[in-house]
Scaffold this active site. Structure first.
Site, PDB file in Angstrom:
ATOM      1  N   ASP A   1       1.772  42.971  18.951  1.00 48.64           N
ATOM      2  CA  ASP A   1       2.377  42.665  17.655  1.00 48.64           C
ATOM      3  C   ASP A   1       3.884  42.926  17.690  1.00 48.64           C
ATOM      4  O   ASP A   1       4.637  42.359  16.907  1.00 48.64           O
ATOM      5  CB  ASP A   1       1.734  43.514  16.552  1.00 48.64           C
ATOM      6  CG  ASP A   1       0.306  43.064  16.262  1.00 48.64           C
ATOM      7  OD1 ASP A   1       0.043  41.849  16.391  1.00 48.64           O
ATOM      8  OD2 ASP A   1      -0.545  43.913  15.935  1.00 48.64           O
TER       9      ASP A   1
ATOM     10  N   PHE B   1      -9.954  36.289  16.691  1.00 47.63           N
ATOM     11  CA  PHE B   1     -10.681  37.538  16.938  1.00 47.63           C
ATOM     12  C   PHE B   1     -10.049  38.638  16.081  1.00 47.63           C
ATOM     13  O   PHE B   1      -8.851  38.586  15.800  1.00 47.63           O
ATOM     14  CB  PHE B   1     -10.616  37.926  18.419  1.00 47.63           C
ATOM     15  CG  PHE B   1     -11.749  37.345  19.222  1.00 47.63           C
ATOM     16  CD1 PHE B   1     -11.806  35.989  19.476  1.00 47.63           C
ATOM     17  CD2 PHE B   1     -12.775  38.155  19.699  1.00 47.63           C
ATOM     18  CE1 PHE B   1     -12.858  35.444  20.202  1.00 47.63           C
ATOM     19  CE2 PHE B   1     -13.827  37.633  20.426  1.00 47.63           C
ATOM     20  CZ  PHE B   1     -13.873  36.269  20.680  1.00 47.63           C
TER      21      PHE B   1
ATOM     22  N   ASN C   1      -1.881  46.678  26.404  1.00 45.88           N
ATOM     23  CA  ASN C   1      -3.014  47.256  25.667  1.00 45.88           C
ATOM     24  C   ASN C   1      -4.240  47.249  26.570  1.00 45.88           C
ATOM     25  O   ASN C   1      -4.181  46.820  27.717  1.00 45.88           O
ATOM     26  CB  ASN C   1      -3.257  46.476  24.376  1.00 45.88           C
ATOM     27  CG  ASN C   1      -3.464  45.004  24.656  1.00 45.88           C
ATOM     28  OD1 ASN C   1      -4.401  44.610  25.331  1.00 45.88           O
ATOM     29  ND2 ASN C   1      -2.555  44.180  24.152  1.00 45.88           N
TER      30      ASN C   1
ATOM     31  N   LYS D   1      -7.923  38.322   7.543  1.00 44.91           N
ATOM     32  CA  LYS D   1      -7.286  37.639   8.682  1.00 44.91           C
ATOM     33  C   LYS D   1      -7.629  36.154   8.697  1.00 44.91           C
ATOM     34  O   LYS D   1      -6.784  35.307   8.964  1.00 44.91           O
ATOM     35  CB  LYS D   1      -7.758  38.271   9.998  1.00 44.91           C
ATOM     36  CG  LYS D   1      -6.783  39.307  10.495  1.00 44.91           C
ATOM     37  CD  LYS D   1      -7.281  40.115  11.646  1.00 44.91           C
ATOM     38  CE  LYS D   1      -6.693  41.509  11.495  1.00 44.91           C
ATOM     39  NZ  LYS D   1      -7.157  42.455  12.464  1.00 44.91           N
TER      40      LYS D   1
ATOM     41  N   LYS E   1      16.342  49.299  36.221  1.00 43.92           N
ATOM     42  CA  LYS E   1      15.410  50.365  35.848  1.00 43.92           C
ATOM     43  C   LYS E   1      16.121  51.447  35.026  1.00 43.92           C
ATOM     44  O   LYS E   1      17.184  51.918  35.428  1.00 43.92           O
ATOM     45  CB  LYS E   1      14.836  50.947  37.141  1.00 43.92           C
ATOM     46  CG  LYS E   1      13.611  51.785  36.935  1.00 43.92           C
ATOM     47  CD  LYS E   1      13.013  52.178  38.279  1.00 43.92           C
ATOM     48  CE  LYS E   1      12.155  53.399  38.106  1.00 43.92           C
ATOM     49  NZ  LYS E   1      12.444  54.457  39.017  1.00 43.92           N
TER      50      LYS E   1
ATOM     51  N   LYS F   1      -4.599  33.563   8.458  1.00 45.72           N
ATOM     52  CA  LYS F   1      -4.260  32.814   9.669  1.00 45.72           C
ATOM     53  C   LYS F   1      -4.899  31.427   9.676  1.00 45.72           C
ATOM     54  O   LYS F   1      -4.840  30.722  10.682  1.00 45.72           O
ATOM     55  CB  LYS F   1      -4.661  33.623  10.907  1.00 45.72           C
ATOM     56  CG  LYS F   1      -4.029  35.037  10.905  1.00 45.72           C
ATOM     57  CD  LYS F   1      -4.177  35.737  12.228  1.00 45.72           C
ATOM     58  CE  LYS F   1      -3.681  37.177  12.148  1.00 45.72           C
ATOM     59  NZ  LYS F   1      -3.385  37.742  13.449  1.00 45.72           N
TER      60      LYS F   1
HETATM   61  N1  CTP Z   1      -2.871  37.342  17.377  1.00 45.14           N
HETATM   62  C1  CTP Z   1      -1.952  36.399  17.794  1.00 45.14           C
HETATM   63  N2  CTP Z   1      -0.654  36.710  17.912  1.00 45.14           N
HETATM   64  C2  CTP Z   1      -0.207  37.946  17.621  1.00 45.14           C
HETATM   65  C3  CTP Z   1      -1.122  38.929  17.192  1.00 45.14           C
HETATM   66  C4  CTP Z   1      -2.447  38.602  17.081  1.00 45.14           C
HETATM   67  O1  CTP Z   1      -2.369  35.266  18.065  1.00 45.14           O
HETATM   68  N3  CTP Z   1       1.091  38.220  17.741  1.00 45.14           N
HETATM   69  C5  CTP Z   1      -4.282  36.951  17.240  1.00 45.14           C
HETATM   70  C6  CTP Z   1      -5.227  37.597  18.230  1.00 45.14           C
HETATM   71  O2  CTP Z   1      -5.334  36.816  19.384  1.00 45.14           O
HETATM   72  C7  CTP Z   1      -6.533  37.620  17.449  1.00 45.14           C
HETATM   73  C8  CTP Z   1      -6.093  37.764  16.021  1.00 45.14           C
HETATM   74  O3  CTP Z   1      -4.727  37.363  15.979  1.00 45.14           O
HETATM   75  O4  CTP Z   1      -7.227  36.392  17.562  1.00 45.14           O
HETATM   76  C9  CTP Z   1      -6.240  39.126  15.433  1.00 45.14           C
HETATM   77  O5  CTP Z   1      -5.383  40.008  16.030  1.00 45.14           O
HETATM   78  P1  CTP Z   1      -4.877  41.340  15.289  1.00 45.14           P
HETATM   79  O6  CTP Z   1      -3.811  41.920  16.128  1.00 45.14           O
HETATM   80  O7  CTP Z   1      -6.031  42.196  14.977  1.00 45.14           O
HETATM   81  O8  CTP Z   1      -4.288  40.691  13.962  1.00 45.14           O
HETATM   82  P2  CTP Z   1      -3.240  41.268  12.963  1.00 45.14           P
HETATM   83  O9  CTP Z   1      -3.099  40.269  11.883  1.00 45.14           O
HETATM   84  O10 CTP Z   1      -2.017  41.663  13.715  1.00 45.14           O
HETATM   85  O11 CTP Z   1      -4.034  42.505  12.416  1.00 45.14           O
HETATM   86  P3  CTP Z   1      -3.545  43.885  11.861  1.00 45.14           P
HETATM   87  O12 CTP Z   1      -3.139  43.567  10.456  1.00 45.14           O
HETATM   88  O13 CTP Z   1      -4.804  44.678  11.980  1.00 45.14           O
HETATM   89  O14 CTP Z   1      -2.438  44.347  12.745  1.00 45.14           O
END
Ligand code: CTP
Length: 404
Positions: free
Chosen positions: A278, A322, A209, A336, A288, A340
Protein backbone atom coordinates in the site's frame (compact mmCIF):
# COMPACT_ATOMS: atom_id res chain seq x y z
CA UNK A 1 -19.50 -37.12 -17.25
CA UNK A 2 -17.70 -40.46 -17.31
CA UNK A 3 -19.64 -42.13 -20.11
CA UNK A 4 -17.31 -43.14 -22.92
CA UNK A 5 -14.22 -41.91 -21.08
CA UNK A 6 -11.20 -44.19 -20.93
CA UNK A 7 -9.79 -44.30 -17.43
CA UNK A 8 -6.56 -46.00 -16.57
CA UNK A 9 -6.70 -47.17 -12.97
CA UNK A 10 -3.32 -47.77 -11.36
CA UNK A 11 -3.54 -49.84 -8.21
CA UNK A 12 -0.47 -49.87 -5.98
CA UNK A 13 0.36 -51.99 -2.98
CA UNK A 14 -1.24 -50.71 0.18
CA UNK A 15 -3.94 -52.27 2.31
CA UNK A 16 -6.45 -49.86 0.72
CA UNK A 17 -5.96 -51.70 -2.58
CA UNK A 18 -9.12 -53.65 -1.78
CA UNK A 19 -11.08 -50.40 -2.14
CA UNK A 20 -9.91 -50.20 -5.76
CA UNK A 21 -12.48 -52.90 -6.51
CA UNK A 22 -15.33 -50.65 -5.33
CA UNK A 23 -13.82 -47.72 -7.22
CA UNK A 24 -13.46 -49.76 -10.41
CA UNK A 25 -17.04 -51.01 -10.15
CA UNK A 26 -18.41 -47.49 -9.65
CA UNK A 27 -16.45 -46.10 -12.60
CA UNK A 28 -17.73 -48.89 -14.86
CA UNK A 29 -21.30 -48.33 -13.64
CA UNK A 30 -20.95 -44.67 -14.62
CA UNK A 31 -20.11 -45.73 -18.17
CA UNK A 32 -16.31 -45.37 -18.11
CA UNK A 33 -14.06 -47.82 -19.89
CA UNK A 34 -11.60 -48.84 -17.19
CA UNK A 35 -8.22 -50.45 -17.78
CA UNK A 36 -6.40 -51.59 -14.67
CA UNK A 37 -2.68 -51.84 -14.03
CA UNK A 38 -1.61 -53.39 -10.74
CA UNK A 39 1.81 -53.36 -9.17
CA UNK A 40 3.40 -56.53 -7.85
CA UNK A 41 2.67 -55.38 -4.29
CA UNK A 42 -0.96 -54.59 -5.07
CA UNK A 43 -1.43 -58.20 -6.14
CA UNK A 44 -0.53 -59.21 -2.60
CA UNK A 45 -3.62 -57.40 -1.32
CA UNK A 46 -6.25 -58.05 -4.00
CA UNK A 47 -6.60 -60.58 -6.79
CA UNK A 48 -6.26 -59.31 -10.35
CA UNK A 49 -9.26 -61.49 -11.22
CA UNK A 50 -11.46 -59.22 -9.07
CA UNK A 51 -10.48 -56.15 -11.05
CA UNK A 52 -10.58 -58.02 -14.35
CA UNK A 53 -14.15 -59.13 -13.63
CA UNK A 54 -15.25 -55.65 -12.54
CA UNK A 55 -13.50 -53.79 -15.37
CA UNK A 56 -14.30 -56.46 -17.99
CA UNK A 57 -10.77 -56.10 -19.33
CA UNK A 58 -7.57 -58.01 -18.64
CA UNK A 59 -5.55 -56.55 -15.79
CA UNK A 60 -1.98 -55.57 -16.68
CA UNK A 61 0.78 -56.69 -14.35
CA UNK A 62 3.95 -57.19 -16.33
CA UNK A 63 5.53 -54.85 -18.87
CA UNK A 64 6.90 -57.80 -20.83
CA UNK A 65 3.70 -59.81 -20.95
CA UNK A 66 2.82 -58.61 -24.44
CA UNK A 67 -0.28 -60.46 -25.66
CA UNK A 68 -0.89 -58.41 -28.80
CA UNK A 69 2.00 -58.28 -31.30
CA UNK A 70 0.27 -55.36 -33.01
CA UNK A 71 0.76 -52.96 -30.08
CA UNK A 72 3.14 -52.07 -27.27
CA UNK A 73 0.79 -52.33 -24.33
CA UNK A 74 2.20 -49.69 -21.97
CA UNK A 75 2.32 -47.10 -24.77
CA UNK A 76 -1.11 -48.08 -26.01
CA UNK A 77 -2.65 -47.82 -22.54
CA UNK A 78 -0.91 -44.49 -21.92
CA UNK A 79 -2.12 -43.06 -25.23
CA UNK A 80 -5.71 -44.20 -24.87
CA UNK A 81 -6.29 -42.81 -21.38
CA UNK A 82 -8.41 -39.70 -20.99
CA UNK A 83 -7.58 -39.74 -17.31
CA UNK A 84 -5.29 -41.74 -15.06
CA UNK A 85 -6.35 -42.52 -11.51
CA UNK A 86 -3.83 -43.94 -9.07
CA UNK A 87 -5.74 -45.36 -6.14
CA UNK A 88 -4.39 -46.16 -3.73
CA UNK A 89 -1.13 -44.34 -4.39
CA UNK A 90 1.56 -45.53 -2.00
CA UNK A 91 4.53 -43.41 -0.90
CA UNK A 92 6.72 -45.63 -3.07
CA UNK A 93 4.60 -45.18 -6.19
CA UNK A 94 4.62 -41.39 -5.74
CA UNK A 95 8.39 -41.42 -5.23
CA UNK A 96 8.86 -43.44 -8.41
CA UNK A 97 6.64 -41.15 -10.42
CA UNK A 98 8.41 -38.06 -9.06
CA UNK A 99 11.81 -39.54 -9.91
CA UNK A 100 10.70 -40.76 -13.33
CA UNK A 101 11.46 -44.42 -12.65
CA UNK A 102 10.07 -46.98 -15.03
CA UNK A 103 10.76 -50.40 -13.56
CA UNK A 104 7.34 -52.04 -13.74
CA UNK A 105 4.19 -51.90 -15.83
CA UNK A 106 2.54 -49.03 -13.93
CA UNK A 107 5.56 -46.74 -13.61
CA UNK A 108 6.53 -47.36 -17.25
CA UNK A 109 3.01 -46.55 -18.44
CA UNK A 110 2.88 -43.42 -16.26
CA UNK A 111 6.16 -42.21 -17.74
CA UNK A 112 4.78 -42.71 -21.23
CA UNK A 113 1.47 -41.01 -20.46
CA UNK A 114 0.51 -37.44 -21.27
CA UNK A 115 -3.00 -37.81 -19.86
CA UNK A 116 -3.85 -35.96 -16.65
CA UNK A 117 -3.24 -37.86 -13.44
CA UNK A 118 -5.23 -37.86 -10.23
CA UNK A 119 -3.59 -39.70 -7.35
CA UNK A 120 -5.30 -40.73 -4.15
CA UNK A 121 -2.52 -41.31 -1.60
CA UNK A 122 -2.98 -43.83 1.21
CA UNK A 123 -0.29 -44.62 3.74
CA UNK A 124 0.78 -44.35 7.35
CA UNK A 125 0.63 -40.78 8.62
CA UNK A 126 4.39 -40.55 9.20
CA UNK A 127 5.05 -41.77 5.69
CA UNK A 128 2.56 -39.19 4.41
CA UNK A 129 4.22 -36.40 6.36
CA UNK A 130 7.79 -37.49 5.66
CA UNK A 131 9.71 -34.67 3.97
CA UNK A 132 10.53 -37.02 1.08
CA UNK A 133 6.86 -37.76 0.42
CA UNK A 134 5.92 -34.11 0.87
CA UNK A 135 8.63 -33.08 -1.59
CA UNK A 136 7.59 -35.77 -4.08
CA UNK A 137 3.99 -34.62 -3.94
CA UNK A 138 5.07 -31.01 -4.42
CA UNK A 139 7.13 -32.00 -7.45
CA UNK A 140 4.24 -33.95 -8.90
CA UNK A 141 1.80 -31.14 -8.09
CA UNK A 142 3.96 -28.73 -10.07
CA UNK A 143 3.85 -31.12 -13.01
CA UNK A 144 0.08 -31.06 -12.90
CA UNK A 145 -0.68 -34.22 -10.92
CA UNK A 146 -3.73 -33.64 -8.73
CA UNK A 147 -4.23 -35.24 -5.37
CA UNK A 148 -7.28 -36.37 -3.53
CA UNK A 149 -6.42 -35.81 0.09
CA UNK A 150 -6.44 -38.90 2.25
CA UNK A 151 -8.99 -38.94 5.04
CA UNK A 152 -8.33 -38.96 8.77
CA UNK A 153 -9.36 -42.01 10.75
CA UNK A 154 -8.32 -45.46 11.84
CA UNK A 155 -5.31 -46.56 9.80
CA UNK A 156 -4.51 -50.22 9.25
CA UNK A 157 -1.22 -49.74 11.13
CA UNK A 158 -3.15 -48.87 14.30
CA UNK A 159 -2.77 -45.09 14.21
CA UNK A 160 -5.81 -42.84 14.17
CA UNK A 161 -4.52 -40.15 11.82
CA UNK A 162 -4.42 -38.82 8.29
CA UNK A 163 -3.60 -41.39 5.63
CA UNK A 164 -6.77 -43.33 4.81
CA UNK A 165 -7.58 -43.63 1.14
CA UNK A 166 -10.35 -41.20 0.17
CA UNK A 167 -13.69 -42.95 -0.19
CA UNK A 168 -14.28 -44.46 -3.65
CA UNK A 169 -17.37 -42.21 -4.04
CA UNK A 170 -15.17 -39.16 -3.52
CA UNK A 171 -12.61 -40.40 -6.04
CA UNK A 172 -15.38 -40.93 -8.60
CA UNK A 173 -16.65 -37.43 -7.82
CA UNK A 174 -13.17 -36.01 -8.33
CA UNK A 175 -13.00 -37.74 -11.73
CA UNK A 176 -16.42 -36.37 -12.68
CA UNK A 177 -15.51 -32.89 -11.55
CA UNK A 178 -12.27 -33.12 -13.47
CA UNK A 179 -14.05 -33.83 -16.77
CA UNK A 180 -16.75 -31.25 -16.04
CA UNK A 181 -14.22 -28.55 -15.27
CA UNK A 182 -11.96 -28.96 -18.29
CA UNK A 183 -13.94 -26.67 -20.53
CA UNK A 184 -15.45 -24.35 -17.94
CA UNK A 185 -13.23 -21.43 -18.95
CA UNK A 186 -12.51 -22.44 -22.55
CA UNK A 187 -12.01 -19.42 -24.76
CA UNK A 188 -11.55 -17.06 -21.80
CA UNK A 189 -8.47 -14.97 -21.15
CA UNK A 190 -7.62 -14.80 -17.48
CA UNK A 191 -5.11 -12.42 -15.95
CA UNK A 192 -4.01 -13.17 -12.40
CA UNK A 193 -1.52 -11.45 -10.12
CA UNK A 194 0.49 -13.35 -7.56
CA UNK A 195 3.05 -12.86 -4.81
CA UNK A 196 4.13 -9.89 -2.75
CA UNK A 197 5.50 -6.72 -4.26
CA UNK A 198 9.02 -5.53 -3.43
CA UNK A 199 9.51 -1.83 -2.74
CA UNK A 200 13.19 -0.94 -2.68
CA UNK A 201 14.79 1.93 -0.82
CA UNK A 202 18.39 1.14 -1.68
CA UNK A 203 20.03 -1.37 -4.05
CA UNK A 204 19.90 -4.24 -1.54
CA UNK A 205 17.07 -3.37 0.86
CA UNK A 206 13.34 -3.38 0.42
CA UNK A 207 9.91 -3.61 2.01
CA UNK A 208 7.80 -6.62 1.16
CA UNK A 209 5.22 -8.90 2.80
CA UNK A 210 4.60 -12.56 3.66
CA UNK A 211 2.75 -13.50 0.47
CA UNK A 212 4.16 -16.71 -1.02
CA UNK A 213 2.40 -16.50 -4.37
CA UNK A 214 0.84 -19.92 -3.83
CA UNK A 215 -2.76 -18.72 -4.06
CA UNK A 216 -2.19 -16.73 -7.25
CA UNK A 217 -0.31 -19.62 -8.85
CA UNK A 218 -3.05 -22.02 -7.79
CA UNK A 219 -5.59 -19.77 -9.54
CA UNK A 220 -3.38 -19.73 -12.63
CA UNK A 221 -3.03 -23.51 -12.66
CA UNK A 222 -6.69 -24.17 -12.06
CA UNK A 223 -7.72 -21.68 -14.76
CA UNK A 224 -5.27 -23.28 -17.20
CA UNK A 225 -6.78 -26.70 -16.50
CA UNK A 226 -10.27 -25.29 -17.04
CA UNK A 227 -9.29 -24.28 -20.56
CA UNK A 228 -8.49 -20.59 -20.04
CA UNK A 229 -5.59 -18.77 -21.66
CA UNK A 230 -3.71 -17.57 -18.60
CA UNK A 231 -1.28 -14.74 -17.92
CA UNK A 232 0.29 -14.46 -14.47
CA UNK A 233 1.84 -11.21 -13.36
CA UNK A 234 3.99 -12.30 -10.44
CA UNK A 235 6.01 -10.29 -7.95
CA UNK A 236 8.22 -11.96 -5.31
CA UNK A 237 7.14 -15.57 -4.76
CA UNK A 238 8.43 -18.49 -2.72
CA UNK A 239 7.34 -21.23 -5.10
CA UNK A 240 8.00 -22.01 -8.76
CA UNK A 241 5.47 -20.76 -11.27
CA UNK A 242 3.18 -23.25 -13.01
CA UNK A 243 3.83 -24.33 -16.59
CA UNK A 244 1.51 -23.73 -19.51
CA UNK A 245 0.83 -20.09 -18.66
CA UNK A 246 2.35 -16.79 -19.73
CA UNK A 247 4.51 -15.54 -16.88
CA UNK A 248 5.35 -11.85 -16.47
CA UNK A 249 7.78 -11.11 -13.65
CA UNK A 250 7.58 -7.76 -11.90
CA UNK A 251 8.93 -6.42 -8.65
CA UNK A 252 7.14 -3.32 -7.40
CA UNK A 253 3.51 -2.22 -7.21
CA UNK A 254 4.24 0.30 -9.93
CA UNK A 255 5.59 -2.36 -12.30
CA UNK A 256 2.64 -4.59 -11.50
CA UNK A 257 0.25 -1.75 -12.28
CA UNK A 258 1.90 -1.20 -15.64
CA UNK A 259 1.96 -4.92 -16.51
CA UNK A 260 -1.67 -5.39 -15.56
CA UNK A 261 -3.00 -2.26 -17.24
CA UNK A 262 -1.26 -3.05 -20.52
CA UNK A 263 -3.02 -6.44 -20.60
CA UNK A 264 -6.37 -5.37 -19.18
CA UNK A 265 -8.23 -4.66 -22.42
CA UNK A 266 -7.82 -8.24 -23.71
CA UNK A 267 -8.70 -9.91 -20.42
CA UNK A 268 -12.09 -11.49 -19.75
CA UNK A 269 -11.36 -12.26 -16.12
CA UNK A 270 -8.88 -10.56 -13.78
CA UNK A 271 -8.01 -12.05 -10.40
CA UNK A 272 -5.95 -9.84 -8.07
CA UNK A 273 -4.46 -12.38 -5.71
CA UNK A 274 -1.19 -10.48 -5.21
CA UNK A 275 -0.39 -8.76 -1.95
CA UNK A 276 0.42 -5.31 -3.25
CA UNK A 277 2.25 -2.86 -1.03
CA UNK A 278 0.00 0.00 0.00
CA UNK A 279 3.02 2.25 0.57
CA UNK A 280 6.49 2.51 -0.97
CA UNK A 281 9.58 4.44 0.10
CA UNK A 282 9.52 7.97 -1.32
CA UNK A 283 13.21 7.86 -2.00
CA UNK A 284 15.19 5.10 -3.64
CA UNK A 285 18.84 5.63 -2.88
CA UNK A 286 21.25 4.86 -5.68
CA UNK A 287 23.87 3.46 -3.30
CA UNK A 288 23.63 1.36 -0.16
CA UNK A 289 22.54 3.37 2.87
CA UNK A 290 25.32 3.70 5.44
CA UNK A 291 24.44 3.45 9.10
CA UNK A 292 25.10 6.66 11.03
CA UNK A 293 22.39 8.05 13.28
CA UNK A 294 20.77 5.92 16.01
CA UNK A 295 17.42 5.98 14.21
CA UNK A 296 16.43 6.02 10.59
CA UNK A 297 13.16 7.35 9.30
CA UNK A 298 11.82 6.07 6.01
CA UNK A 299 9.21 8.22 4.40
CA UNK A 300 6.56 6.23 2.55
CA UNK A 301 4.02 7.27 -0.03
CA UNK A 302 0.89 5.56 -1.20
CA UNK A 303 1.06 3.24 -4.19
CA UNK A 304 -1.72 3.18 -6.75
CA UNK A 305 -4.46 0.77 -5.76
CA UNK A 306 -4.30 -1.47 -8.84
CA UNK A 307 -7.59 -3.21 -8.15
CA UNK A 308 -9.42 0.07 -7.65
CA UNK A 309 -7.90 1.35 -10.88
CA UNK A 310 -9.09 -1.75 -12.72
CA UNK A 311 -12.52 -1.27 -11.16
CA UNK A 312 -12.64 2.26 -12.51
CA UNK A 313 -11.57 1.23 -16.01
CA UNK A 314 -13.79 -1.84 -16.22
CA UNK A 315 -15.21 -2.46 -19.68
CA UNK A 316 -16.82 -5.89 -19.40
CA UNK A 317 -14.01 -7.67 -17.50
CA UNK A 318 -15.03 -9.86 -14.59
CA UNK A 319 -13.02 -8.55 -11.67
CA UNK A 320 -12.11 -10.65 -8.64
CA UNK A 321 -10.32 -9.08 -5.69
CA UNK A 322 -8.83 -10.61 -2.58
CA UNK A 323 -9.16 -9.34 0.96
CA UNK A 324 -6.97 -10.50 3.82
CA UNK A 325 -8.71 -9.51 7.02
CA UNK A 326 -8.10 -9.91 10.72
CA UNK A 327 -11.54 -8.78 11.99
CA UNK A 328 -15.11 -8.04 10.80
CA UNK A 329 -14.43 -10.02 7.62
CA UNK A 330 -17.81 -9.66 5.87
CA UNK A 331 -18.08 -5.95 6.54
CA UNK A 332 -14.56 -5.16 5.32
CA UNK A 333 -14.85 -7.46 2.33
CA UNK A 334 -18.13 -5.90 1.21
CA UNK A 335 -16.65 -2.46 1.67
CA UNK A 336 -13.69 -3.39 -0.57
CA UNK A 337 -15.97 -4.94 -3.17
CA UNK A 338 -17.95 -1.71 -3.48
CA UNK A 339 -14.99 0.67 -3.27
CA UNK A 340 -12.99 -1.22 -5.88
CA UNK A 341 -15.97 -2.08 -8.13
CA UNK A 342 -15.26 -5.84 -8.07
CA UNK A 343 -17.63 -8.57 -9.17
CA UNK A 344 -16.39 -10.88 -6.44
CA UNK A 345 -14.20 -10.53 -3.37
CA UNK A 346 -12.42 -13.58 -2.00
CA UNK A 347 -11.90 -12.90 1.68
CA UNK A 348 -9.98 -14.80 4.27
CA UNK A 349 -9.42 -14.30 7.94
CA UNK A 350 -5.63 -14.48 8.11
CA UNK A 351 -5.71 -15.09 11.86
CA UNK A 352 -7.52 -18.41 11.31
CA UNK A 353 -5.48 -21.61 11.33
CA UNK A 354 -5.06 -22.93 7.78
CA UNK A 355 -5.93 -19.62 6.14
CA UNK A 356 -2.87 -17.44 6.58
CA UNK A 357 -0.09 -16.34 4.26
CA UNK A 358 2.43 -18.84 3.02
CA UNK A 359 0.59 -22.07 3.85
CA UNK A 360 -0.74 -24.67 1.44
CA UNK A 361 -4.34 -24.27 2.53
CA UNK A 362 -6.87 -21.51 2.65
CA UNK A 363 -10.39 -21.03 4.00
CA UNK A 364 -12.21 -18.33 2.10
CA UNK A 365 -15.55 -16.64 1.94
CA UNK A 366 -16.59 -15.13 -1.34
CA UNK A 367 -18.86 -12.11 -1.58
CA UNK A 368 -20.67 -10.48 -4.47
CA UNK A 369 -22.64 -7.24 -4.59
CA UNK A 370 -25.59 -8.96 -2.92
CA UNK A 371 -23.55 -10.37 -0.02
CA UNK A 372 -22.17 -13.85 0.79
CA UNK A 373 -21.88 -15.98 -2.37
CA UNK A 374 -19.75 -18.94 -1.30
CA UNK A 375 -18.20 -20.14 1.94
CA UNK A 376 -15.45 -22.74 1.73
CA UNK A 377 -13.87 -24.81 4.51
CA UNK A 378 -10.09 -25.19 4.91
CA UNK A 379 -9.00 -26.63 1.55
CA UNK A 380 -5.80 -26.92 -0.41
CA UNK A 381 -5.10 -23.72 -2.34
CA UNK A 382 -5.56 -25.58 -5.62
CA UNK A 383 -9.02 -26.78 -4.61
CA UNK A 384 -9.91 -23.35 -3.24
CA UNK A 385 -8.89 -21.90 -6.61
CA UNK A 386 -11.05 -24.42 -8.47
CA UNK A 387 -14.11 -23.66 -6.37
CA UNK A 388 -13.70 -19.91 -6.81
CA UNK A 389 -13.22 -20.27 -10.57
CA UNK A 390 -16.26 -22.54 -10.81
CA UNK A 391 -18.24 -19.67 -9.32
CA UNK A 392 -16.65 -17.22 -11.77
CA UNK A 393 -17.54 -19.53 -14.67
CA UNK A 394 -21.12 -19.84 -13.45
CA UNK A 395 -21.40 -16.07 -13.17
CA UNK A 396 -19.98 -15.55 -16.65
CA UNK A 397 -22.32 -18.18 -18.07
CA UNK A 398 -25.23 -16.49 -16.33
CA UNK A 399 -24.20 -13.10 -17.65
CA UNK A 400 -24.09 -14.48 -21.19
CA UNK A 401 -27.52 -16.02 -20.81
CA UNK A 402 -28.96 -12.72 -19.59
CA UNK A 403 -27.40 -10.91 -22.54
CA UNK A 404 -28.98 -13.27 -25.07
N1 CTP B 1 -4.63 -4.19 -4.11
C1 CTP B 1 -4.15 -3.61 -5.27
N2 CTP B 1 -3.30 -2.57 -5.21
C2 CTP B 1 -2.90 -2.07 -4.03
C3 CTP B 1 -3.37 -2.65 -2.84
C4 CTP B 1 -4.23 -3.71 -2.90
O1 CTP B 1 -4.52 -4.08 -6.35
N3 CTP B 1 -2.06 -1.04 -4.01
C5 CTP B 1 -5.58 -5.31 -4.22
C6 CTP B 1 -5.05 -6.65 -3.76
O2 CTP B 1 -4.44 -7.33 -4.82
C7 CTP B 1 -6.32 -7.35 -3.30
C8 CTP B 1 -7.19 -6.23 -2.81
O3 CTP B 1 -6.67 -5.04 -3.39
O4 CTP B 1 -6.99 -7.98 -4.38
C9 CTP B 1 -7.28 -6.08 -1.33
O5 CTP B 1 -6.08 -5.69 -0.81
P1 CTP B 1 -5.97 -4.90 0.59
O6 CTP B 1 -4.57 -4.45 0.72
O7 CTP B 1 -6.51 -5.74 1.67
O8 CTP B 1 -6.95 -3.69 0.27
P2 CTP B 1 -7.03 -2.28 0.95
O9 CTP B 1 -8.15 -1.57 0.31
O10 CTP B 1 -5.68 -1.65 0.91
O11 CTP B 1 -7.45 -2.70 2.40
P3 CTP B 1 -7.19 -2.03 3.79
O12 CTP B 1 -8.21 -0.94 3.84
O13 CTP B 1 -7.46 -3.18 4.70
O14 CTP B 1 -5.77 -1.56 3.79
Amino acid sequence: MLRGKTILLGVTGGIAAYKAAILCSKLVQKGAEVHVIMTESAVRFIAPLTLQTLSRHPVHLDTFDEQNPGAVTHIDLADRADLILIAPATANSLAKLAAGLADDMLSTTLLAATAPIIAAPAMNVHMYEHPATVANMETLGRRGVRFIDPGTGQLACGYVAKGRLAEPEDIVLAAERFFASRTLLAGKRLLVTAGGTVERFDPVRYLTNDSSGKMGFAIAEAARDMGAEVTVVAARTDVPAPGGVELVRVESAEQMLEAVLSRYAEADIVVKAAAVADYRPVERHASKLKKSAATLTLELEKTTDILAELGRRKSGQFLVGFAAETERLAEHAMDKLRRKNCDLIVANDVTMEGAGFGGDTNAVQVFDAAGPALSLPVLGKRETAERVLELVAARLGGAREEAR
